[in-house]
Design a protein around this motif. Structure first.
Motif, PDB file in Angstrom:
ATOM      1  N   GLU A 298      -9.453   6.763  -0.860  1.00 47.48           N
ATOM      2  CA  GLU A 298      -9.710   5.328  -1.460  1.00 47.48           C
ATOM      3  C   GLU A 298      -9.353   4.239  -0.140  1.00 47.48           C
ATOM      4  N   TRP A 299      -8.410   4.372   0.186  1.00 47.89           N
ATOM      5  CA  TRP A 299      -7.890   3.594   1.400  1.00 47.89           C
ATOM      6  C   TRP A 299      -8.321   3.867   2.359  1.00 47.89           C
TER       7      TRP A 299
ATOM      8  N   LEU B 262       0.988  -1.207  -0.060  1.00 44.11           N
ATOM      9  CA  LEU B 262       0.050  -0.021   0.061  1.00 44.11           C
ATOM     10  C   LEU B 262       0.848   1.352  -0.152  1.00 44.11           C
TER      11      LEU B 262
ATOM     12  N   THR C 293     -11.527  -1.078   5.007  1.00 47.08           N
ATOM     13  CA  THR C 293     -11.055  -1.657   3.595  1.00 47.08           C
ATOM     14  C   THR C 293     -10.415  -2.838   4.053  1.00 47.08           C
TER      15      THR C 293
ATOM     16  N   VAL D   3      -8.498  -6.580   2.553  1.00 48.40           N
ATOM     17  CA  VAL D   3      -7.346  -6.746   1.598  1.00 48.40           C
ATOM     18  C   VAL D   3      -7.006  -8.080   1.524  1.00 48.40           C
TER      19      VAL D   3
END
Length: 239
Positions: free
Chosen positions: A209-210, A174, A214, A216
Motif C-alpha cells: 500500500e505504501w 506510518l 505515495t 502524505v
C-alpha cells in the motif's frame, strides 16, 4: 482519574496549536523540569516508572500524563499507554495516538481509529546554524539539499529543523501501519507553506500500500519557540 500534577510538570494544557484541526482528535501538552522530579512522583501519579537518568524519567512521566489526560478527554476513561518491545506507545484498542517531548516540553495526541489510521507528532527545538549544517546531509535528500541552496542561508537552520521533525512525524504515523523502520533518506518534504501546511513523499516502498511516490499531508506550528509537526493518515472508510 488521578489528577495529581507533580512539581516537575506545569498544569496540563488541552489545546490545538496547529493550523488545521483534526476531527475528533485531542492534544494535551505540558512543560517539565527534570531538576524538580521527585523519587515518588511516578507512584503518586500512578504511572509505572521507567529506568534511566532523571531527564529521561521526567520526559516519560510528562508525556504519559499528557497521554492519560488526552485519552480521558477522548473516551472518558483514563489509561496510560505501555511501552512496546519496539519502544512505541501501546494504545488501547480502537485508539491511535502519538507522544513527543523535547527540551522541557511534552505533548500527546489521540483519536479514534475509525477516523484516523495513523498519527505522528514531533516536537523539536530549532537546530543551531552549526549543528544544522553538520546534520543537513543526513537529514536532507539530494533534492532537498539542492532546493535548500536556492534559499536565503538565514532560513537554512529553520528548514532543516522542519524537515527533521516532519520526517520524524511521518515515521511515527506510518510505522504502526507498515511494521518496519525507514529513515531520513527514504522520504522527502515536497513542499511547505508559511500557513503551516506540509506535503511529504515516500522515496521507498514500505509495503504493497505504501509504495514509492505515495504523498502524505502534514502541518506544523511553533509551540513556545519549538517546532511542532503532525502527520495524520485519515481512515478512508470513515463516514
Amino acid at each position: 482519574m488521578n489528577t495529581l500534577i507533580p512539581d516537575c510538570c506545569k498544569p496540563l494544557q488541552p489545546h490545538w496549536p496547529l493550523p488545521q484541526p483534526l476531527s475528533g482528535a485531542y492534544l494535551v501538552s505540558t512543560r517539565f523540569d527534570a531538576s524538580r522530579l521527585s523519587a515518588d512522583d511516578f507512584a503518586r501519579c500512578e504511572i509505572p516508572a521507567v529506568p534511566g537518568a532523571s531527564k529521561r524519567q521526567c520526559e516519560y512521566l510528562a508525556g504519559r500524563l499528557c497521554a492519560r489526560h488526552a485519552l480521558w478527554q477522548l473516551t472518558g476513561h483514563a489509561s496510560v499507554p505501555a511501552v512496546g518491545e519496539d519502544r512505541a506507545p501501546q494504545w488501547p484498542a480502537g485508539i491511535v495516538g502519538s507522544i513527543t517531548h523535547s527540551a522541557g516540553h511534552a505533548a500527546a495526541l489521540v483519536a479514534h481509529a475509525n477516523n484516523w489510521r495513523g498519527l505522528g507528532m514531533d516536537l523539536e527545538r530549532l537546530l543551531s546554524p552549526e549543528r544544522s549544517q553538520r546534520l543537513a546531509g543526513e537529514i536532507l535528500t539530494s533534492h532537498e539539499l539542492l532546493r535548500l541552496q536556492q534559499l536565503d542561508p538565514a532560513l537554512h537552520p529553520w528548514l532543516i529543523s522542519l524537515t527533521f521533525s516532519a520526517k520524524e512525524s511521518l515515521f511515527k504515523a506510518l510505522y504502526p501501519l507498515v511494521g518496519q523502520r525507514f529513515y531520513f533518506q527514504d522520504a522527502q518534504v515536497l513542499e511547505w507553506s508559511p500557513t503551516g501546511r506540509l506535503r511529504l513523499g515516500l522515496l521507498k516502498s514500505l509495503n504493497g500500500e505504501w509504495v514509492r511516490g505515495t504523498e502524505v499531508e502534514g502541518q506544523f506550528a511553533e509551540l513556545e519557540s519549538q517546532l511542532l509537526t503532525l502527520v495524520s493518515i485519515a481512515n478512508q472508510t470513515a463516514t
